[in-house]
Design a protein around this motif. Structure first.
Motif, PDB file in Angstrom:
ATOM      1  N   TRP A  22       0.824  -1.211   0.000  1.00  0.00           N
ATOM      2  CA  TRP A  22       0.000   0.000   0.000  1.00  0.00           C
ATOM      3  C   TRP A  22       0.855   1.258   0.000  1.00  0.00           C
ATOM      4  O   TRP A  22       0.569   2.213  -0.734  1.00  0.00           O
ATOM      5  N   LEU A  23       1.921   1.266   0.791  1.00  0.00           N
ATOM      6  CA  LEU A  23       2.795   2.438   0.847  1.00  0.00           C
ATOM      7  C   LEU A  23       3.455   2.689  -0.501  1.00  0.00           C
ATOM      8  O   LEU A  23       3.565   3.840  -0.950  1.00  0.00           O
ATOM      9  N   GLY A  24       3.891   1.620  -1.175  1.00  0.00           N
ATOM     10  CA  GLY A  24       4.478   1.783  -2.499  1.00  0.00           C
ATOM     11  C   GLY A  24       3.468   2.281  -3.516  1.00  0.00           C
ATOM     12  O   GLY A  24       3.792   3.128  -4.365  1.00  0.00           O
ATOM     13  N   TRP A  25       2.233   1.772  -3.424  1.00  0.00           N
ATOM     14  CA  TRP A  25       1.193   2.227  -4.344  1.00  0.00           C
ATOM     15  C   TRP A  25       0.848   3.696  -4.101  1.00  0.00           C
ATOM     16  O   TRP A  25       0.685   4.474  -5.046  1.00  0.00           O
ATOM     17  N   TYR A  26       0.731   4.072  -2.847  1.00  0.00           N
ATOM     18  CA  TYR A  26       0.432   5.462  -2.490  1.00  0.00           C
ATOM     19  C   TYR A  26       1.539   6.392  -2.970  1.00  0.00           C
ATOM     20  O   TYR A  26       1.281   7.464  -3.528  1.00  0.00           O
ATOM     21  N   THR A  27       2.786   5.973  -2.790  1.00  0.00           N
ATOM     22  CA  THR A  27       3.909   6.801  -3.227  1.00  0.00           C
ATOM     23  C   THR A  27       3.920   6.946  -4.742  1.00  0.00           C
ATOM     24  O   THR A  27       4.153   8.042  -5.276  1.00  0.00           O
ATOM     25  N   GLY A  28       3.656   5.858  -5.466  1.00  0.00           N
ATOM     26  CA  GLY A  28       3.602   5.937  -6.913  1.00  0.00           C
ATOM     27  C   GLY A  28       2.485   6.844  -7.404  1.00  0.00           C
ATOM     28  O   GLY A  28       2.664   7.606  -8.373  1.00  0.00           O
ATOM     29  N   MET A  29       1.329   6.800  -6.728  1.00  0.00           N
ATOM     30  CA  MET A  29       0.214   7.646  -7.129  1.00  0.00           C
ATOM     31  C   MET A  29       0.449   9.117  -6.794  1.00  0.00           C
ATOM     32  O   MET A  29      -0.233   9.992  -7.329  1.00  0.00           O
ATOM     33  N   TRP A  41      -8.331  12.579  -7.849  1.00  0.00           N
ATOM     34  CA  TRP A  41      -7.143  11.758  -7.613  1.00  0.00           C
ATOM     35  C   TRP A  41      -7.331  10.826  -6.428  1.00  0.00           C
ATOM     36  O   TRP A  41      -6.936   9.650  -6.486  1.00  0.00           O
ATOM     37  N   ALA A  42      -7.912  11.331  -5.340  1.00  0.00           N
ATOM     38  CA  ALA A  42      -8.139  10.497  -4.157  1.00  0.00           C
ATOM     39  C   ALA A  42      -9.048   9.311  -4.491  1.00  0.00           C
ATOM     40  O   ALA A  42      -8.816   8.182  -4.040  1.00  0.00           O
ATOM     41  N   THR A  43     -10.078   9.559  -5.311  1.00  0.00           N
ATOM     42  CA  THR A  43     -10.976   8.477  -5.705  1.00  0.00           C
ATOM     43  C   THR A  43     -10.265   7.461  -6.587  1.00  0.00           C
ATOM     44  O   THR A  43     -10.392   6.247  -6.392  1.00  0.00           O
ATOM     45  N   VAL A  44      -9.509   7.955  -7.576  1.00  0.00           N
ATOM     46  CA  VAL A  44      -8.775   7.048  -8.459  1.00  0.00           C
ATOM     47  C   VAL A  44      -7.756   6.237  -7.668  1.00  0.00           C
ATOM     48  O   VAL A  44      -7.588   5.024  -7.897  1.00  0.00           O
ATOM     49  N   PHE A  45      -7.083   6.883  -6.737  1.00  0.00           N
ATOM     50  CA  PHE A  45      -6.107   6.180  -5.893  1.00  0.00           C
ATOM     51  C   PHE A  45      -6.758   5.026  -5.131  1.00  0.00           C
ATOM     52  O   PHE A  45      -6.241   3.903  -5.122  1.00  0.00           O
ATOM     53  N   LEU A  46      -7.905   5.263  -4.511  1.00  0.00           N
ATOM     54  CA  LEU A  46      -8.566   4.224  -3.733  1.00  0.00           C
ATOM     55  C   LEU A  46      -9.135   3.127  -4.636  1.00  0.00           C
ATOM     56  O   LEU A  46      -9.055   1.936  -4.302  1.00  0.00           O
ATOM     57  N   GLU A  47      -9.709   3.504  -5.778  1.00  0.00           N
ATOM     58  CA  GLU A  47     -10.295   2.499  -6.668  1.00  0.00           C
ATOM     59  C   GLU A  47      -9.216   1.594  -7.264  1.00  0.00           C
ATOM     60  O   GLU A  47      -9.386   0.381  -7.331  1.00  0.00           O
ATOM     61  N   PHE A  48      -8.127   2.177  -7.694  1.00  0.00           N
ATOM     62  CA  PHE A  48      -7.070   1.354  -8.262  1.00  0.00           C
ATOM     63  C   PHE A  48      -6.325   0.576  -7.184  1.00  0.00           C
ATOM     64  O   PHE A  48      -5.745  -0.477  -7.479  1.00  0.00           O
ATOM     65  N   TRP A  49      -6.328   1.065  -5.948  1.00  0.00           N
ATOM     66  CA  TRP A  49      -5.745   0.263  -4.872  1.00  0.00           C
ATOM     67  C   TRP A  49      -6.588  -0.992  -4.640  1.00  0.00           C
ATOM     68  O   TRP A  49      -6.041  -2.060  -4.367  1.00  0.00           O
ATOM     69  N   LYS A  50      -7.902  -0.894  -4.755  1.00  0.00           N
ATOM     70  CA  LYS A  50      -8.734  -2.083  -4.613  1.00  0.00           C
ATOM     71  C   LYS A  50      -8.369  -3.129  -5.670  1.00  0.00           C
ATOM     72  O   LYS A  50      -8.325  -4.330  -5.379  1.00  0.00           O
TER      73      LYS A  50
END
Length: 902
Positions: free
Chosen positions: A300-307, A384-393
């Motif tokens: 999750w941390l890596g995904w958040y950093t990339g986004m 961006w916050a929505t896209v971040f959460l949707e793609f994290w799922k």
């Protein structure tokens, strides 16, 4: 699919494709599991290697691998409890061996080893999933074509000196332990599982988890509450309890030429090293060594950093746009040229009159953050916050599939020992398993929740009281700084007030956090959660509420209350009828909000990084220094592994809570007030690039090895992230409408400026805006306690008769002196309309994006369907084979019966 697999066990014969065991994850030819070595040597009648006896990973015989370590002091008076506890440990079948410390003879290490029989029995109770058949992957033609392209690209990249953002797979082992179907372990169906070697069937992390599960349920005294290792750690019977690292994380030889010494060394070189900060993380190896829960955190941390890269780029563009357009900004030009406009004092008596041009620098700085691109950036960040959460799922679904977490449910979690002990007399049947389990009555649960909620409300009131104290400090000190002897502070009294208030607020935040932690722990234990995940979720929610309110309450005050309810000259609103409420700077309140966010964000992240890595480094260095002074540097290399690990720092008692909380609060700063501080995503990105390697280095080198635990997602943190995303839309709408001057400038350009009625909104339409946004006040109308000591004669040689202030009010000689003008109501209506339109528009976009992005990627859905189809085929074949066997047996029995007929 898990149910189908379990049914298949009843029919399927043990004809399985070979699947790689855990030790094949190591670099071929460079590292071999010492446990596997021991078993092979023992089977061949050879002696156990001497290194197994001296490396601190085995018992003295060099055969039994150490699965867990307990540490206590001989001088500790709790000897009777330890003896009962250790006697019950042996009764459970665990093997035990004790060793004195080489540094301090008072310290005793208790080494525990779980034999195969114990591991099998408890693995079945804990529903530990183990491999039983190799997966068959379905790859459509288009994916085969893309895989060939990827291979060609990979071969081309070998000629490049570096591989930015790529995982260096040449130094990593072949991570294919996930290529097997798994099912809950069962001793009755043991012949269906892939067991090449019983010593390596359960990896080190799983063995430690099973032993920890056993220790949590062993009694140390007679009584319902007298169970569990945690209580013995709390009352001081044992000083520490931890699984061992797999060896040293350093090696004299290069990993590229000689391979990795162990998995810890491999993680250090390919993950925790600063030289690989631009590489992808080896998440499969992290999960194998630390468990799924820690692996998911770093995923999750890596995904958040990339986004954060696109958010940081757009935020930097907004800031640079402000820099480029600074010279063309009509508002800042008028402020800098307004040498003839005299502003009213911002505090009682000691604050002097000042020219509006004196705030030229602040007006230019405000334009850097409050410009035409601000609204666009606020909308972008909400999306961006929505896209971040949707793609994290989607990313989480892929990880859950690869790590065999799709079918892992909360029902497989064990009940907390404290819950079992508290409600052991009340039992009911579990509707899922059909087994009796402890039960908490509804009335008891409600009463505990009410008490807990009352405690939360009280602590939030404490936070509000602390913010109120900061407000009083700002109100009182602004006059003090205005009367200061130093001209630098006296001329910048508002900036000095804001800066010192933020620093004091930060200190209060850090002090209250210590109190919050103890209160949250007390309230969570009072609730008596049933499982560990319920305990973590309850504790997490409390701590997040406390710290979020604590960290952001003063920011909310500055954004939405500072300068909004001050009244006007001659009729100021006062606090406790004494102190005049603080006003905004003549250039606006946004500069105060920027300072608040910038200082808190930088100080918070710096402090967190120091506490996460600097503090353990200092502690471990001090420990090594004491050892060298007492025993000499030559004893350092002879310490066994349990001694080295004991001298490391223990992991936080609340697991990953601090790591998640730090990132979630940062996410809040990045999204909630991003309209006021567009550089927040850039600061967050820079911090997170460092944070990943700091956390990795800390886990690998500075902390004892944490207990591996399973999880299928990031838990309650995802819901908190969604809540922050919704809150960010609302707060950014209010920041743009209320805190910034975007709406007043827009109303002036279209209604009152030179271009009114022409539909234009360029810089030429803003001519005269500053003068139109300032009202006139007659100095003789000042209250006695507000009248300044200076009469303003230093500006023109004669006492001033009028001064200006930020508001839309009528002049003193009008029919209704100091009443609101029509422009005020137009601005107010525009602000309310903007809030409604902005929120509805952004929420519609968010829901549309959420609807359009599926939670599962199409290729993953195809793979899952393919596996389900293959399992159904295997079940059909197994059933057909069973019927054929029955038919053959009936024919054989029929012939035998015919031959026996006389």
């Amino acid at each position: 699919m898990a149910k189908d697999v379990n049914i298949l066990f009843d029919e399927l014969e043990a004809v399985n494709s070979p699947c790689k065991d855990d030790d094949s994850l190591l670099h071929p030819g460079n590292l071999t599991s010492t446990s596997d070595d021991a078993s092979r040597l023992e089977a061949g009648g050879e002696t156990v290697p001497e290194k197994n006896k001296s490396n601190g990973l085995y018992f003295r015989d060099g055969k039994c691998r150490i699965d867990y370590i307990l540490v206590y002091r001989k001088s500790n008076p709790q000897m009777e409890k330890r003896e009962i506890f250790e006697r019950n440990i042996r009764a459970e079948g665990l093997q035990m061996e004790k060793e004195s410390s080489l540094i301090n003879s008072d310290i005793i290490f208790v080494k525990l080893h779980a034999p195969w029989e114990v591991l099998g029995r408890y693995a079945e109770q804990m529903n530990v999933r183990m491999p039983f058949r190799r997966k068959i992957y379905y790859l459509p033609r288009r994916y085969k074509f893309m895989s060939r392209i990827d291979k060609q690209i990979s071969s081309f990249r070998r000629w490049l000196p570096k591989k930015p953002m790529r995982l260096d797979k040449e130094t990593l082992p072949d991570l294919e332990e996930n290529d097997c179907y798994t099912a809950p372990f069962s001793q009755q169906r043991i012949h269906h599982f892939i067991i090449h070697n019983k010593d390596t069937f359960f990896n080190n992390a799983t063995r430690s988890r099973i032993v920890h599960h056993i220790l949590q349920r062993i009694k140390y005294e007679e009584g319902k509450n007298k169970i569990g290792l945690n209580r013995l750690l709390t009352n001081g019977s044992y000083e520490a309890a931890f699984p061992l690292h797999e060896g040293s994380y350093r090696s004299k030889n290069s990993i590229r030429t000689h391979g990795a010494v162990n998995h810890r060394h491999l993680l250090h070189e390919c993950w925790a090293s600063w030289g690989v900060w631009y590489k992808y993380q080896p998440l499969d190896l992290v999960r194998r060594y630390f468990g799924e829960k820690i692996g998911l955190y770093f995923a999750w941390l890596g995904w958040y950093t990339g986004m954060l890269f696109p958010a940081a780029f757009i935020g930097l563009f907004v800031f640079l746009y402000g820099v480029i357009t600074l010279d063309h900004c009509q508002v800042s030009k008028e402020v800098c040229q307004a040498t003839d406009i005299i502003m009213c004092p911002v505090c009682d008596k000691y604050c002097p009159f000042m020219r509006l041009s004196d705030s030229c620098v602040y007006a230019k700085v405000t334009h850097l953050f409050d410009n035409g691109a601000t609204v666009f950036f606020a909308v972008f960040m909400a999306v961006w916050a929505t896209v971040f959460l949707e793609f994290w799922k989607r990313r989480r679904a892929v990880i859950a599939y690869d790590w065999d977490l799709i079918d892992w449910e909360e029902e497989e979690e064990e009940i907390r020992p404290q819950f079992e002990a508290k409600y052991s007399k009340k039992e009911r049947m579990n509707p899922i398993s059909g087994k009796p389990e402890p039960y908490q009555a509804f009335a008891d649960k409600c009463s505990r929740l009410i008490v807990s909620a009352s405690g939360i409300f009280f602590m939030i009131c404490v936070v509000i009281a602390a913010v109120f104290g900061i407000v009083i400090y700002r109100v009182v000190t602004v006059s003090t700084f205005a009367a200061f002897k130093w001209a630098l502070i006296r001329n910048n009294s508002q900036v000095a007030t804001t800066g010192t208030a933020v620093c004091i607020n930060f200190c209060i935040i850090m002090l209250l956090n210590v109190l919050y932690e103890k209160v949250a722990l007390l309230l969570t234990n009072l609730e008596q959660p049933r499982t560990e995940s319920e305990w973590e979720n309850s504790f997490t929610l409390k701590m997040f509420l406390f710290q979020f309110v604590n960290l952001n309450s003063s920011t909310f005050y500055i954004a939405f209350f500072l300068g909004r309810f001050t009244g006007h000259p001659g009729a100021y609103l006062r606090l406790i009828n004494r102190w005049r409420l603080e006003e905004c700077h003549p250039s606006g309140c946004l500069i105060d909000l920027c300072m608040q966010m910038g200082i808190i964000m930088v100080l918070k992240q710096t402090w967190n990084n120091f506490m996460e890595l600097g503090y353990p480094l200092i502690q471990n260095w001090w420990t090594r220094r004491k050892v060298r002074q007492e025993h000499g540097p030559e004893r350092k290399l002879s310490f066994p592994q349990w001694e080295k690990d004991y001298n490391l720092q223990p992991m936080n008692a609340y697991g990953l809570f601090d790591e998640y909380l730090e990132m979630i609060l940062q996410f809040g700063f990045t999204t909630i007030f991003v309209a006021a501080f567009p550089l927040a995503p850039l600061l967050a990105l820079l911090n997170n690039i460092i944070e990943i390697r700091l956390d990795a280095y800390k886990f690998v080198t500075q902390w004892r090895r944490p207990l591996a635990s399973r999880a299928k997602d990031i838990g309650i943190w995802y819901g908190i992230l969604e809540g922050i995303g919704i809150l960010s839309v609302i707060t950014n709408a209010f920041v743009i409408a209320i805190t910034s001057d975007f709406i007043p400038r827009l109303v002036y350009a279209y209604k009152y400026g030179p271009c009114a009625g022409q539909g234009e909104a360029g810089q030429k339409c803003m001519v005269g805006y500053v003068n139109a946004s300032l009202s006139v006040f007659r100095i003789s109308d000042f209250e006695n306690r507000s009248e300044p000591e200076s009469d303003g004669s230093e500006f023109s040689g004669t006492p001033l008769k009028y001064c200006r202030y930020r508001d839309y009010r009528d002049p003193p000689h009008s029919l209704v002196p100091y009443g609101y003008t029509l422009q005020f109501w137009h601005v107010l209506a525009a602000r309310l309309a903007f809030i409604i339109v902005f929120e509805h528009l952004v929420f519609c976009i968010k829901h549309l994006i959420s609807y359009l992005i599926p939670d599962l990627p199409k290729d993953l859905r195809d793979r899952m369907r393919r596996e389900k189809y293959l399992i159904q085929e295997m079940m059909y074949e197994a059933e057909l084979e069973r019927l054929q066997k029955e038919r053959k047996e009936r024919k054989k029995n029929g012939k035998a019966h015919h031959n026996e007929w006389p």
